[in-house]
Design an enzyme around this catalytic site. Structure first.
Site, PDB file in Angstrom:
ATOM      1  N   HIS A 106      85.608  97.287  85.470  1.00 41.31           N
ATOM      2  CA  HIS A 106      84.195  97.604  85.202  1.00 41.31           C
ATOM      3  C   HIS A 106      83.990  97.806  83.698  1.00 41.31           C
ATOM      4  O   HIS A 106      83.118  97.210  83.081  1.00 41.31           O
ATOM      5  CB  HIS A 106      83.797  98.856  85.988  1.00 41.31           C
ATOM      6  CG  HIS A 106      82.490  99.423  85.561  1.00 41.31           C
ATOM      7  ND1 HIS A 106      81.294  98.830  85.869  1.00 41.31           N
ATOM      8  CD2 HIS A 106      82.188 100.513  84.799  1.00 41.31           C
ATOM      9  CE1 HIS A 106      80.308  99.538  85.340  1.00 41.31           C
ATOM     10  NE2 HIS A 106      80.819 100.552  84.688  1.00 41.31           N
TER      11      HIS A 106
ATOM     12  N   ARG B 222      82.926  90.074  89.191  1.00 45.24           N
ATOM     13  CA  ARG B 222      83.483  90.687  87.982  1.00 45.24           C
ATOM     14  C   ARG B 222      84.995  90.549  88.062  1.00 45.24           C
ATOM     15  O   ARG B 222      85.631  91.222  88.868  1.00 45.24           O
ATOM     16  CB  ARG B 222      83.055  92.156  87.905  1.00 45.24           C
ATOM     17  CG  ARG B 222      83.961  92.994  87.044  1.00 45.24           C
ATOM     18  CD  ARG B 222      83.374  94.326  86.674  1.00 45.24           C
ATOM     19  NE  ARG B 222      83.159  95.250  87.777  1.00 45.24           N
ATOM     20  CZ  ARG B 222      84.113  95.947  88.404  1.00 45.24           C
ATOM     21  NH1 ARG B 222      85.377  95.787  88.083  1.00 45.24           N
ATOM     22  NH2 ARG B 222      83.803  96.783  89.375  1.00 45.24           N
TER      23      ARG B 222
ATOM     24  N   TYR C 243      90.844 100.275  93.833  1.00 40.66           N
ATOM     25  CA  TYR C 243      89.853 100.147  94.910  1.00 40.66           C
ATOM     26  C   TYR C 243      89.640  98.726  95.432  1.00 40.66           C
ATOM     27  O   TYR C 243      88.974  98.530  96.412  1.00 40.66           O
ATOM     28  CB  TYR C 243      88.494 100.742  94.473  1.00 40.66           C
ATOM     29  CG  TYR C 243      87.943 100.179  93.170  1.00 40.66           C
ATOM     30  CD1 TYR C 243      87.240  98.980  93.148  1.00 40.66           C
ATOM     31  CD2 TYR C 243      88.130 100.853  91.965  1.00 40.66           C
ATOM     32  CE1 TYR C 243      86.734  98.467  91.970  1.00 40.66           C
ATOM     33  CE2 TYR C 243      87.632 100.347  90.775  1.00 40.66           C
ATOM     34  CZ  TYR C 243      86.931  99.159  90.779  1.00 40.66           C
ATOM     35  OH  TYR C 243      86.444  98.640  89.616  1.00 40.66           O
TER      36      TYR C 243
END
Ligand SMILES: Cc1ncc(C[n+]2csc(CCOP(=O)(O)OP(=O)(O)O)c2C)c(N)n1
Length: 405
Positions: A299, A295, A308
């Site tokens: 998100h 990805r 993160y």
């Protein structure tokens, strides 16, 4: 340290030696012996070997025209996706889940499907929707809050988007069992036999619904293919928090064959999806595909991935870009030239322009329309709820126009 030792499950410490070690282990199963790949990241057509040997036969009939078609699909879908992200930033959509980086996994698998095959997507399957003929603008309704879905699933054999992680795998399995009972599997009639494809993410494999779907589909030999896009992250949770074995190996424990494919290689994705869906249609039961991909974006537009994940990881995956790979392949082989690439870009731009207008002019629904389309036939309880709601709204009728709107 023994191989089975892991860091404290769910604990916040991402830097413990145990967790670091599992992250190093992570690419296990991505070599040519275990991961199907037919086009290299540099755009070279590879001689099928290892895992690819079994699947190469499924794309022998693919012509340059077909590859150009897949490239066009991917470019349009990426452009559509970036436009939708921009529309969210401009306040036109409440949320958007970008597919950036997953175009090959979706177009390759979507193009393997026949008209009668049925798709159960998650919320990010814009490329599969495109392949199933769902008009891009209708995908925006849910994200704009203007509809509870946006398209007629029966028209496209493409179910509505699912936000509840993993639940679509149960719906897909149930539908596949229905196909068996309707004698739409294993008849040998190419226009009748159907497969169901359930799309899921790597994080969804941790969900109980997915395990239940794998058990049911296996024991009932249901014609369903689980297509897992392993994009490495479940929001902020990395793969290492979802599994201790490569995901494609999981399904064999349920009695379902599993295969890992390079999800950034559209030809390889087409090949394995053709193989697994043909198996399912012919009555040989379910299959599990792990499309190993990444990805590239957030998100959703509500997320900030810089909190993160490290930039170097993203940079590494940029080199494996699924569209650049096909472009290099087409240019190298002389199957397309600059003028043709420019034409595709212009078409994608035109679609994006139409999308902007369609989004901004999408009518707001009447609030009571949420009661429509819940059941196929009249439903007494729902009718009563609608009446109660209408009476409640009528209570505002005497207020100023602004308040009653
Ligand atoms: C049953 C359920 N639990 C939690 C959530 C919240 N949630 C939304 S997306 C997501 C992560 C999903 O990750 P993955 O399955 O890997 O799919 P991806 O978004 O990466 O494509 C979670 C936990 C949810 N929507 N449904």
């Amino acid at each position: 340290m023994p191989d089975t030792v892991v860091g404290t499950a769910g604990g916040p410490d991402r830097t413990s030696p145990a967790v670091q070690r599992t992250q190093e282990d992570h690419p296990r199963g991505t070599g040519p012996d275990t991961m199907v790949q037919l086009i290299s990241p540099e755009g070279e057509r590879l001689d099928p070997r290892g895992a690819a040997e079994e699947y190469a036969a499924y794309v022998e009939d693919v012509t340059d025209d077909d590859v150009r078609g897949m490239y066009r699909d991917m470019v349009i879908v990426r452009r559509f996706d970036s436009e939708a992200t921009a529309l969210q930033r401009q306040g036109e959509l409440g949320l958007w889940a970008s597919l950036l980086g997953q175009e090959a996994a979706q177009v390759g698998s979507g193009r393997a499907l026949r008209r009668q095959d049925y798709v159960y997507p998650t919320y990010r399957e814009h490329g599969v929707a495109w392949c199933k003929g769902v008009p891009p603008k209708t995908l925006l309704g849910l994200y704009r809050g203007a509809s509870l879905g946006g398209w007629d699933p029966a028209e496209h054999n493409f179910a509505l988007y699912t936000i509840v992680i993993g639940s679509q795998c149960l719906h897909a399995t149930g539908y596949a069992m229905g196909l068996q009972r309707d004698h739409a599997v294993g008849t040998g009639e190419p226009d009748r036999d159907a497969a169901v494809v359930a799309y899921l993410g790597d994080g969804a494999t941790s969900q109980g619904d997915v395990s239940e779907a794998l058990v049911f589909s296996a024991v009932y030999n249901a014609p369903v293919v689980f297509f897992c896009q392993n994009n490495q992250w479940a929001i902020s949770e990395p793969n290492t928090r979802q599994t201790r074995v490569p995901l494609f190996q999981r399904s064999s424990g349920f009695g379902i064959p599993g295969v890992r494919v390079d999800g950034n290689d559209v030809l390889a994705t087409l090949a394995v999806t053709r193989a697994m869906t043909e198996r399912a249609r012919s009555g040989q039961g379910p299959g599990f595909i792990e499309a190993y991909t990444y990805r590239m974006g957030a998100h959703t537009t509500s997320d900030d991935p810089t909190r993160y994940r490290i930039a170097a990881e993203v940079e590494e995956w940029k080199l494996k870009d699924p569209i650049a790979r096909v472009k290099a392949y087409l240019a190298r082989s002389g199957a397309a030239d600059e003028a043709w690439f420019a034409e595709v870009d212009a078409e994608a731009k035109q679609i994006a322009t139409e999308l902007r207008t369609a989004c901004r002019t999408m009518p707001d629904p009447e609030p009571e329309s949420m009661f429509d389309d819940v059941y196929a036939e009249p439903h007494a309880v729902l009718d009563a709820e609608r009446e109660e709601y209408l009476a409640y709204r009528a209570g505002f009728a005497d207020d100023s126009e602004g308040a009653s709107a």
